[in-house]
Enzyme design. Structure first.
Site, PDB file in Angstrom:
ATOM      1  CE1 TYR A 133      -0.575 -38.121  15.143  1.00  0.00           C
ATOM      2  CE2 TYR A 133       0.332 -40.271  14.572  1.00  0.00           C
ATOM      3  CZ  TYR A 133      -0.466 -39.183  14.251  1.00  0.00           C
ATOM      4  OH  TYR A 133      -1.156 -39.149  13.076  1.00  0.00           O
ATOM      5  CD  GLN A 201      -2.421 -32.672   9.885  1.00  0.00           C
ATOM      6  OE1 GLN A 201      -1.374 -32.824   9.252  1.00  0.00           O
ATOM      7  NE2 GLN A 201      -3.542 -33.278   9.566  1.00  0.00           N
ATOM      8  CG  ASN A 229       2.119 -40.984   8.063  1.00  0.00           C
ATOM      9  OD1 ASN A 229       2.762 -40.032   8.526  1.00  0.00           O
ATOM     10  ND2 ASN A 229       0.906 -40.832   7.560  1.00  0.00           N
ATOM     11  CB  THR A 252       6.378 -53.114  12.275  1.00  0.00           C
ATOM     12  OG1 THR A 252       6.662 -53.950  13.388  1.00  0.00           O
ATOM     13  CG2 THR A 252       5.629 -53.903  11.213  1.00  0.00           C
ATOM     14  CD  GLN A 274       5.154 -57.757  13.938  1.00  0.00           C
ATOM     15  OE1 GLN A 274       5.460 -56.577  13.919  1.00  0.00           O
ATOM     16  NE2 GLN A 274       4.194 -58.210  14.735  1.00  0.00           N
ATOM     17  CG  HIS A 277       1.894 -54.012  11.891  1.00  0.00           C
ATOM     18  ND1 HIS A 277       1.207 -53.205  12.764  1.00  0.00           N
ATOM     19  CD2 HIS A 277       2.341 -55.049  12.626  1.00  0.00           C
ATOM     20  CE1 HIS A 277       1.227 -53.731  13.967  1.00  0.00           C
ATOM     21  NE2 HIS A 277       1.911 -54.853  13.918  1.00  0.00           N
ATOM     22  CD  GLU A 343       9.247 -52.588  15.619  1.00  0.00           C
ATOM     23  OE1 GLU A 343       8.437 -51.845  16.197  1.00  0.00           O
ATOM     24  OE2 GLU A 343       9.070 -52.994  14.442  1.00  0.00           O
ATOM     25  CG  HIS A 344       8.896 -56.863  17.044  1.00  0.00           C
ATOM     26  ND1 HIS A 344       8.532 -56.078  15.966  1.00  0.00           N
ATOM     27  CD2 HIS A 344       8.214 -56.387  18.111  1.00  0.00           C
ATOM     28  CE1 HIS A 344       7.651 -55.175  16.374  1.00  0.00           C
ATOM     29  NE2 HIS A 344       7.448 -55.326  17.673  1.00  0.00           N
ATOM     30  CG  ASP A 377       2.487 -56.569  18.472  1.00  0.00           C
ATOM     31  OD1 ASP A 377       3.523 -55.898  18.641  1.00  0.00           O
ATOM     32  OD2 ASP A 377       2.236 -57.175  17.416  1.00  0.00           O
ATOM     33  CD  GLU A 431      39.329 -28.270  30.057  1.00  0.00           C
ATOM     34  OE1 GLU A 431      38.398 -27.446  30.231  1.00  0.00           O
ATOM     35  OE2 GLU A 431      39.149 -29.500  30.019  1.00  0.00           O
ATOM     36  CG  HIS A 436      36.164 -22.301  33.855  1.00  0.00           C
ATOM     37  ND1 HIS A 436      36.091 -21.389  32.847  1.00  0.00           N
ATOM     38  CD2 HIS A 436      35.174 -23.200  33.632  1.00  0.00           C
ATOM     39  CE1 HIS A 436      35.111 -21.709  32.022  1.00  0.00           C
ATOM     40  NE2 HIS A 436      34.523 -22.812  32.484  1.00  0.00           N
TER      41      HIS A 436
END
Length: 446
Positions: A133, A201, A229, A252, A274, A277, A343-344, A377, A431, A436
């Site tokens: 995506y 979708q 998003n 981010t 950053q 964004h 994240e960074h 990036d 067990e 088994h």
């Protein structure tokens, strides 16, 4: 403009437990659960009606209805042919460097021999089909095409499809298609299947598949990767039982651990980069130097005067997710950034490389004054699809490994099984699963 000041969180002389420290740090919040009830009917409808439903929602949300979900091959070629030569060259640099780094991540099969005739081999098998995506929104992200496609291709994934929102503003052949730069990046990477569908979708159509308006099959995928998003994230959560997902990516984040040696011009520029964004983006400075904090505020004030997306950036820097955190010393700063798990994470300190070895929790670490997040990036060779919202405490960024499955292949001879049969039977009885043990014992009855 009036002087800009980041909000301050003063942790000096405040011994905090791990839980208290996490609670004290700036953190935004995206309530995915709150939108799940809105997204679930979309997912259910696409699961039932397929492409027709996806196109209906795209027309409603994006203001345009493509003639078909799948982008024509001619449009992909036209996008690459018309791509600005400098942009194409820069994209090729990003692709080449990313391929080089990710090629070294390839796993090899390993066979362990436990005894004569007793082996376990771990095979690494790529996922068969992956949906990638690529979001629309405030910016265009051909770099996200690179970061998702390269590790999947390197892992050996044979079937790739990119989904990206159609653009109502597109002209000519590109009207109702994803942004032409996205299409060009796909063609440059050799991906010939691109779907003009975005949002929740798109995730649902990738998960369940359907039939295009042309009558062609839109085959479902086995895994979905790539940021989006809150609605994309909610759809990923809903579809998690149907397909694998990489992560639930949030807004981010950048954290900068800096001491008195850091250049406030660099620090301010990186915080702004950053924040550009998204209004929910997080920019955090952690420092034992009040002087650097003040100098950074002064630089933010100066640089914001010429920042193109000034309103968006100012909103992000002013939000509860962004702050300057004052600490007693660098040791405490390390503890803070490990708790924050950005994240960074940039390290702008004396002996930054040594400090970086002490970091346990970060999506990616950028060492020294000349390794800004912007490099990562695009052209560092590292991957920019990284864990957010503190998930770097337990998760990694996108890599070749994301697209591989480890399968154990157990191969024992009769003698090797007999050698360990008694232990299997004992453990099965312990067990309360005696059958088994019987499955082993009966092989040696004569």
């Amino acid at each position: 403009m009036a002087g800009f000041e980041m909000s301050r969180i003063d942790l000096r002389a405040r011994p905090l437990s791990a839980a208290q420290l996490r609670a004290a740090l700036p953190r935004g919040g995206v309530d995915v659960d709150a939108v799940v009830p809105k997204v679930r009917p979309i997912v259910d409808d696409v699961a039932t009606r397929g492409a027709a439903a996806a196109l209906d929602y795209g027309e409603s949300f994006d203001g345009v209805r493509p003639a078909a979900v799948r982008v024509p091959q001619e449009a992909l070629q036209e996008a690459l042919s018309s791509l600005d030569a400098e942009v194409r060259a820069a994209l090729q640099v990003a692709i080449d460097r990313t391929r080089t780094v990710h090629a070294d991540q390839r796993r090899v099969d390993t066979t362990t021999e436990l005894a004569a005739g007793a082996t376990v081999t771990e095979r690494w098998v790529p996922v068969e089909r992956v949906g990638l995506y690529v979001p629309g929104g405030n910016a265009v992200y051909p770099s996200s095409v690179v970061m998702n496609v390269v590790p999947a291709q390197t892992a050996g994934v044979e079937s790739l499809v990119i989904a990206s929102p159609p653009q109502a503003s597109g002209h000519g052949v590109f009207h109702g298609l994803p942004h032409p730069t996205i299409l060009a990046a796909a063609r440059l990477l050799g991906v010939d299947e691109v779907w003009a569908v975005g949002g929740a979708q798109a995730v649902a159509l990738l998960a369940y598949g359907g039939t295009d308006t042309t009558g062609d099959e839109l085959a479902p995928v086995d895994m979905i990767t790539g940021p989006g998003n809150i609605y994309v994230t909610a759809a990923k959560r809903i579809c998690r039982s149907q397909v694998g997902i990489d992560a639930e990516a949030g807004p981010t984040e950048i954290a900068i651990l800096a001491d008195h040696t850091a250049d406030p011009v660099h620090v301010a520029a990186d915080l702004i980069s950053q924040a550009e964004h998204d209004e929910m983006a997080a920019s955090v400075l952690v420092t034992p130097s009040p002087e650097l904090a003040a100098a950074t505020d002064a630089e933010l004030t100066r640089q914001l005067e010429t920042t193109v997306h000034r309103q968006r950036v100012t909103t992000a820097l002013s939000g509860r997710q962004s702050a300057t955190v004052l600490v007693d010393d660098l040791d405490e700063g390390v503890r803070v950034v490990n708790a924050y798990a950005a994240e960074h994470l940039e390290i702008q300190t004396l002996d930054a490389a040594r400090v970086a070895t002490r970091i346990r929790s970060a999506g990616a670490i950028f060492v020294g004054a000349f390794s800004p997040v912007s490099l990562g990036d695009y052209c560092a060779g590292s991957n920019h699809v990284l864990p957010t919202a503190g998930c770097a405490r337990h998760s990694s960024g996108l890599s070749v490994q994301t697209f591989l499955k480890g399968i154990h292949v157990v191969d024992y001879t009769e003698a090797a099984l007999k050698d360990v049969a008694g232990d299997v039977i004992i453990l099965a009885k312990a067990e309360n699963l005696p059958s088994h043990g019987e499955a082993v014992r009966r092989r040696f009855e004569r």
